[in-house]
Design a protein around this motif. Structure first.
Motif, PDB file in Angstrom:
ATOM      1  N   GLN A   1      16.550  -6.064  26.247  1.00  0.00           N
ATOM      2  CA  GLN A   1      16.332  -6.326  27.671  1.00  0.00           C
ATOM      3  C   GLN A   1      17.632  -6.311  28.464  1.00  0.00           C
ATOM      4  N   GLN A   2      18.755  -5.937  27.790  1.00  0.00           N
ATOM      5  CA  GLN A   2      20.051  -5.773  28.458  1.00  0.00           C
ATOM      6  C   GLN A   2      20.601  -7.086  28.996  1.00  0.00           C
ATOM      7  N   TYR A   3      20.420  -8.152  28.275  1.00  0.00           N
ATOM      8  CA  TYR A   3      21.000  -9.421  28.670  1.00  0.00           C
ATOM      9  C   TYR A   3      22.101  -9.787  27.675  1.00  0.00           C
ATOM     10  N   ASP A   4      23.348  -9.817  28.124  1.00  0.00           N
ATOM     11  CA  ASP A   4      24.470 -10.263  27.301  1.00  0.00           C
ATOM     12  C   ASP A   4      24.443  -9.603  25.919  1.00  0.00           C
ATOM     13  N   VAL A   5      24.460  -8.287  25.915  1.00  0.00           N
ATOM     14  CA  VAL A   5      24.301  -7.532  24.670  1.00  0.00           C
ATOM     15  C   VAL A   5      25.437  -7.809  23.705  1.00  0.00           C
ATOM     16  N   ASN A   6      26.642  -8.018  24.203  1.00  0.00           N
ATOM     17  CA  ASN A   6      27.788  -8.202  23.318  1.00  0.00           C
ATOM     18  C   ASN A   6      27.573  -9.347  22.333  1.00  0.00           C
ATOM     19  N   ALA A   7      27.184 -10.483  22.858  1.00  0.00           N
ATOM     20  CA  ALA A   7      26.998 -11.651  21.993  1.00  0.00           C
ATOM     21  C   ALA A   7      25.822 -11.457  21.043  1.00  0.00           C
ATOM     22  N   ILE A   8      24.754 -10.804  21.513  1.00  0.00           N
ATOM     23  CA  ILE A   8      23.570 -10.636  20.676  1.00  0.00           C
ATOM     24  C   ILE A   8      23.851  -9.681  19.530  1.00  0.00           C
ATOM     25  N   VAL A   9      24.600  -8.620  19.777  1.00  0.00           N
ATOM     26  CA  VAL A   9      24.920  -7.679  18.702  1.00  0.00           C
ATOM     27  C   VAL A   9      25.716  -8.387  17.613  1.00  0.00           C
ATOM     28  N   ASP A  10      26.636  -9.245  18.007  1.00  0.00           N
ATOM     29  CA  ASP A  10      27.404  -9.988  17.002  1.00  0.00           C
ATOM     30  C   ASP A  10      26.487 -10.862  16.160  1.00  0.00           C
ATOM     31  N   ARG A  11      25.488 -11.480  16.791  1.00  0.00           N
ATOM     32  CA  ARG A  11      24.545 -12.322  16.035  1.00  0.00           C
ATOM     33  C   ARG A  11      23.733 -11.476  15.049  1.00  0.00           C
ATOM     34  N   LEU A  12      23.275 -10.320  15.496  1.00  0.00           N
ATOM     35  CA  LEU A  12      22.487  -9.460  14.606  1.00  0.00           C
ATOM     36  C   LEU A  12      23.318  -8.987  13.413  1.00  0.00           C
ATOM     37  N   LEU A  13      24.572  -8.672  13.655  1.00  0.00           N
ATOM     38  CA  LEU A  13      25.430  -8.241  12.549  1.00  0.00           C
ATOM     39  C   LEU A  13      25.706  -9.390  11.591  1.00  0.00           C
ATOM     40  N   GLN A  14      25.714 -10.610  12.102  1.00  0.00           N
ATOM     41  CA  GLN A  14      25.846 -11.770  11.214  1.00  0.00           C
ATOM     42  C   GLN A  14      24.612 -11.918  10.324  1.00  0.00           C
ATOM     43  N   PHE A  15      23.446 -11.577  10.883  1.00  0.00           N
ATOM     44  CA  PHE A  15      22.225 -11.611  10.066  1.00  0.00           C
ATOM     45  C   PHE A  15      22.349 -10.665   8.875  1.00  0.00           C
ATOM     46  N   LEU A  16      22.960  -9.495   9.094  1.00  0.00           N
ATOM     47  CA  LEU A  16      23.099  -8.524   8.007  1.00  0.00           C
ATOM     48  C   LEU A  16      23.961  -9.048   6.874  1.00  0.00           C
ATOM     49  N   GLU A  17      24.834  -9.990   7.186  1.00  0.00           N
ATOM     50  CA  GLU A  17      25.738 -10.527   6.172  1.00  0.00           C
ATOM     51  C   GLU A  17      25.151 -11.741   5.458  1.00  0.00           C
ATOM     52  N   MET A  18      23.994 -12.215   5.914  1.00  0.00           N
ATOM     53  CA  MET A  18      23.344 -13.341   5.233  1.00  0.00           C
ATOM     54  C   MET A  18      22.736 -12.862   3.924  1.00  0.00           C
ATOM     55  N   GLU A  19      22.782 -13.679   2.921  1.00  0.00           N
ATOM     56  CA  GLU A  19      22.293 -13.292   1.593  1.00  0.00           C
ATOM     57  C   GLU A  19      20.818 -13.660   1.439  1.00  0.00           C
ATOM     58  N   LYS A  20      20.021 -13.198   2.383  1.00  0.00           N
ATOM     59  CA  LYS A  20      18.575 -13.402   2.317  1.00  0.00           C
ATOM     60  C   LYS A  20      17.917 -12.058   2.581  1.00  0.00           C
ATOM     61  N   ASP A  21      17.088 -11.623   1.644  1.00  0.00           N
ATOM     62  CA  ASP A  21      16.517 -10.274   1.725  1.00  0.00           C
ATOM     63  C   ASP A  21      15.708 -10.072   2.990  1.00  0.00           C
ATOM     64  N   TYR A  22      14.880 -11.063   3.333  1.00  0.00           N
ATOM     65  CA  TYR A  22      13.998 -10.873   4.487  1.00  0.00           C
ATOM     66  C   TYR A  22      14.792 -10.863   5.794  1.00  0.00           C
ATOM     67  N   VAL A  23      15.903 -11.624   5.846  1.00  0.00           N
ATOM     68  CA  VAL A  23      16.742 -11.616   7.043  1.00  0.00           C
ATOM     69  C   VAL A  23      17.423 -10.260   7.191  1.00  0.00           C
ATOM     70  N   THR A  24      17.954  -9.754   6.077  1.00  0.00           N
ATOM     71  CA  THR A  24      18.607  -8.443   6.104  1.00  0.00           C
ATOM     72  C   THR A  24      17.618  -7.355   6.505  1.00  0.00           C
ATOM     73  N   ALA A  25      16.402  -7.446   5.974  1.00  0.00           N
ATOM     74  CA  ALA A  25      15.391  -6.424   6.257  1.00  0.00           C
ATOM     75  C   ALA A  25      15.052  -6.386   7.746  1.00  0.00           C
ATOM     76  N   GLU A  26      14.794  -7.554   8.341  1.00  0.00           N
ATOM     77  CA  GLU A  26      14.453  -7.592   9.759  1.00  0.00           C
ATOM     78  C   GLU A  26      15.633  -7.152  10.622  1.00  0.00           C
ATOM     79  N   ALA A  27      16.845  -7.556  10.231  1.00  0.00           N
ATOM     80  CA  ALA A  27      18.011  -7.194  11.014  1.00  0.00           C
ATOM     81  C   ALA A  27      18.248  -5.685  10.995  1.00  0.00           C
ATOM     82  N   LEU A  28      17.992  -5.040   9.863  1.00  0.00           N
ATOM     83  CA  LEU A  28      18.175  -3.587   9.777  1.00  0.00           C
ATOM     84  C   LEU A  28      17.259  -2.858  10.757  1.00  0.00           C
TER      85      LEU A  28
END
Length: 842
Positions: free
Chosen positions: A403-430
């Motif tokens: 929705q184009q709201y504060d994309v910078n901070a949100i992208v950083d959060r999503l990339l942090q999800f990719l680094e979490m060691e939980k399969d379902y979190v990684t899957a949704e983040a991808l």
């Protein structure tokens, strides 16, 4: 050892000790029927309780009907109620018995006790026997004029029951006119409410055939009647208030003054404790102000507080229903609720269905000022022990990012999800990162740096793996290992069960080939060969399309498969604006809860997947060589796809429709797939290509189709004997069907006698079983039938699998054969054709 001690346990009242129990009850009731001794009513109560208990658990006690009626001659209200319950139950199924009850029910309708009069009248109306309606008219007339309001309440509903039993009798007795008089003049609010309900149903039913009924129905929406109801609305019960408010919604005010008058009358209804009344009032406010834009926005502000109060103060079920309506309002005016986003934070003790809806609300109300706090809250939910809610929270973060709201901070959060060691979190983040890159390609460098560290072996969910493969193909020039990861995935083609992943893999390998040809050449050849031999129709068609593109011109293929892309500005909405408006029109109904218009879940033609339940039930699976079959489970769709109109429309365009699969001559595939030629791949000149250019691309990709030598006579097939007692379980059959390549695919003709004999599948099953070919599954409806057969080579474990589609109207058969020993497939095909040709002639 001593025998067990005898227990003197008395039988339960709900468990008769023997067949004579009902007979004993009958004789005891007969003895008490005419007795006037003290305490006789207590004895009757105990016997009546037994009768009702037996009746409740399904024991037939209709033989005591006469005795029950005789015992009903009492002033005991409890006995009356039990007797009426018994009479109502058996009179519906046995009209002859119902006739016996008329006299005592009519007598009770004149009793001094108004409670007995009302109960008798209700029971009389519940008999539901068409030939007894003449006995109902008199008591109903008397009941509508009764001095007691309870009797009048029952009589009004009795008129509606009479209408459903006999429309003519109800109209001829002029009951609608009597109800209209009570509607406008009765002092009891519940009588008025029942009259309104009954008249609406009667006049709605008669409006299509009677002009008078149509006028009367329209008269209900006149200003005097509407104001009459609204002025008395506080006297009505909650159900009756909802009924009046539903009527008020249909009223069209003459001017804005009327609108404000009605809203002032109903203002206090928004503070009602009952959620249904609040929602019904909100619907009146919203619909009456649709043409007044400014006032309509003020209505949103006015109804917001009562609805939010209901969400926090009611049960989870009520919270969900109210939240569903709030969600609809948020979709129409998100800015109104943007400052109240904290009301939609999830509580730890809320059910999952409420939490999920709140997450959707948070996504909808997010704006520039609240995005950071909402995303922070959603990230906390990502570590929730409730995995479905954790998944939904990650998706919500992604939706806010789009929705184009504060994309910078949100992208950083999503990339942090990719680094979490939980399969379902990684899957949704991808999946979310893929959508994010489609809209914001400028973030590719940061995203790909993190995605490149994810091992494809650790991603198992199909959608997530497809998203990862898409990124490997789209950004292969920025990922050094992309060709080698794709090659590894291609080598494990047969282990990938998701068609979506295989489709993405084909496209990703093609894109990677255009960007890094030397490193991807081998993977592309393997992917095309595996795709052409794939059992899934879409995968096979895409592989064949890519192969032909490359044969035609590599430059054109690149322009088709990997063109320059523009960023996606808006993702498609799942619901059209027309559907949303239709749901809004049906505010305060199940349409809002289901998030679809009523016609989608009420009309038969819009029931979606439920329409296929009968078809799935017709599919049968065989676990042994016997002819009796068992119903196939609905998830066995890999084997048993639609077998009726779908088969006829697809015709021969299946996996086995004759095409020439390029031979992949490497150690990755143990055997080449060979199918009957029909498509112009085997003849490049026919497609306007030189044989040299065609063979060049085959050689480049490692497909190596040699120049066709002079045709030589086909060797005679070796003799083949089958095991008559072969057994194969459905799970093994399905696994082998996925893994084995197609050996042969042919279209055959069925003899006219065979087509005529194929009235039921069992006839063919017995015939083929006589030739040592067993059927494991069958389905479809005439003229399109579908069978899965298997056979085993004698004295060996080699298995042959056959898919056989028969169209009895055209007398054509399409067979597809897969085999463990492919060298014997032609011999088995000859044997199968021979057995099939004899069907109906022997």
């Amino acid at each position: 050892m001593a025998p067990p001690a005898q227990t003197n346990r008395s039988p339960s009242p709900s468990q008769p000790s023997g067949k004579s129990e009902v007979t004993d009850l009958k004789s005891q009731l007969r003895q008490l029927a005419g007795s006037r001794l003290p305490g006789v009513d207590d004895s009757k109560r105990e016997l009546f309780k037994k009768v009702i208990s037996y009746m409740t658990i399904g024991i037939d006690v209709s033989s005591v009907f006469g005795e029950m009626v005789m015992c009903s001659a009492t002033s005991d209200i409890v006995l009356k109620k039990m007797c009426y319950l018994y009479v109502g139950n058996y009179a519906k199924v046995n009209p002859d018995l119902a006739l016996l009850t008329i006299n005592f029910l009519q007598r009770d309708c004149k009793d001094e006790d108004p409670m007995i009069r009302g109960l008798a009248l209700r029971s009389l109306g519940s008999l539901n026997v068409a030939n007894l309606v003449e006995y109902l008219v008199g008591p109903l007339n008397a009941g509508l004029k009764d001095n007691n309001s309870y009797v009048r309440i029952v009589a009004v509903i009795g008129v509606l029951k009479l209408y459903h039993i006999s429309v003519t009798t109800c109209i001829d007795a002029d009951f609608p006119a009597v109800l209209k008089h009570l509607l406008l003049n009765d002092q009891d609010a519940q009588v008025v409410a029942n009259c309104l309900f009954a008249l609406q149903e009667i006049w709605n039913g008669e409006a299509s055939t009677s002009e008078e009924a149509l006028k009367e129905r329209e008269a209900l929406l006149s200003k005097p009647v509407i104001y009459y109801f609204l002025n008395r609305i506080k006297e009505f019960s909650e159900w009756a208030q909802c009924l009046v408010l539903d009527l008020a919604v249909k009223y069209v005010p003459a001017d804005s003054n009327e609108i404000f008058d009605i809203m002032n009358l109903l203002e206090d209804r928004l503070q009602h404790a009952n959620g249904a009344v609040v929602l019904a009032t909100a619907k009146v406010f919203l619909h009456m102000t649709l043409s007044m834009t400014d006032v309509h926005q003020q209505v949103y502000e006015r109804i917001k507080a009562p609805l939010l109060t209901l969400v926090s103060s009611g049960s989870p079920e009520q919270s969900y229903a109210v939240l569903s309506h709030l969600h609809l309002l948020v979709m129409r005016a998100p800015y109104v609720f943007s400052s109240d986003y904290k009301h939609f934070y999830c509580q730890y003790n809320e059910p999952s269905y409420v939490k999920k809806l709140k997450l959707e609300m948070l996504t909808a109300v997010a704006n520039e000022s609240s995005t950071y706090e909402i995303v922070t809250e959603l990230c906390e939910y990502a570590a929730n022990v409730d995995i479905p809610i954790a998944r939904e929270s990650i998706r919500a973060v992604g939706k806010i990012a789009l929705q184009q709201y504060d994309v910078n901070a949100i992208v950083d959060r999503l990339l942090q999800f990719l680094e979490m060691e939980k399969d379902y979190v990684t899957a949704e983040a991808l999946v979310l990162v893929k959508d994010l890159l489609r809209k914001y390609p400028q973030w590719s460098h940061d995203c790909i740096a993190v995605v490149g560290n994810i091992s494809s072996q650790n991603v198992q969910e199909p959608k997530a793996k497809a998203a990862l493969i898409w990124m490997l193909g789209e950004y292969s020039q920025d990922m050094s290992d992309a060709p080698y990861i794709l090659e590894s995935l291609t080598e494990n083609w047969d282990e990938e069960h998701s068609a979506e992943v295989r489709l993405h893999l084909l496209t990703a390998v093609m894109k990677c080939f255009f960007k890094r040809p030397p490193e991807t050449q081998k993977a592309l050849g393997a992917a095309l060969a595996s795709g052409l031999a794939d059992f899934h129709q879409d995968v096979h068609d895409r592989a064949l399309f890519y192969y032909r593109l490359l044969q035609h011109n590599v430059t054109d293929a690149e322009r088709v498969v990997n063109p320059p892309k523009q960023a996606v500005s808006v993702f498609a909405d799942t619901q059209s604006s027309e559907v949303k408006d239709r749901i809004f029109d049906e505010f305060n109904s199940l349409s809002v809860v289901y998030q679809k218009p009523s016609y989608m879940f009420t009309d038969k033609e819009h029931r979606g997947p439920f329409e296929f339940s009968d078809e799935l039930g017709n599919l049968a699976i065989r676990t042994e060589s016997d002819v009796p079959v068992h119903v196939v489970e609905a998830n066995d769709k890999d084997l048993l796809l639609g077998t009726s109109e779908k088969e006829e429309s697809r015709g021969s365009g299946t996996n086995g429709s004759a095409y020439t699969a390029p031979l992949y001559d490497t150690s990755l595939l143990s055997t080449a797939t060979q199918v009957q030629p029909e498509l112009p791949i085997s003849n490049p000149a026919a497609a306007g290509l030189s044989p040299q250019s065609s063979l060049a691309i085959d050689d480049l990709l490692g497909l190596g189709l040699p120049a066709a030598p002079a045709p030589t006579p086909a060797p005679s097939p070796p003799s083949l004997k089958l095991n008559a007692g072969a057994v194969l379980d459905p799970g093994t059959f399905q696994q082998k069907w996925r893994q084995l390549p197609i050996c042969l695919s042919e279209e055959l003709s069925v003899s006219p006698q065979g087509a005529a004999a194929l009235t039921t599948p069992q006839a063919l099953l017995r015939h083929m079983q006589g030739h040592s070919i067993q059927c494991i599954a069958s389905g479809g409806q005439s003229p399109n039938l579908k069978f899965f057969f298997f056979a085993q080579k004698a004295e060996e474990s080699s298995i042959f699998l056959i898919e056989c589609k028969i169209n009895t109207s055209s007398a054509k058969t399409q067979i597809t054969i897969k085999a463990d020993d492919q060298s014997m497939s032609q011999a088995f095909s000859t044997l199968f054709q021979s057995a099939l040709s004899r069907f109906g002639t022997s």
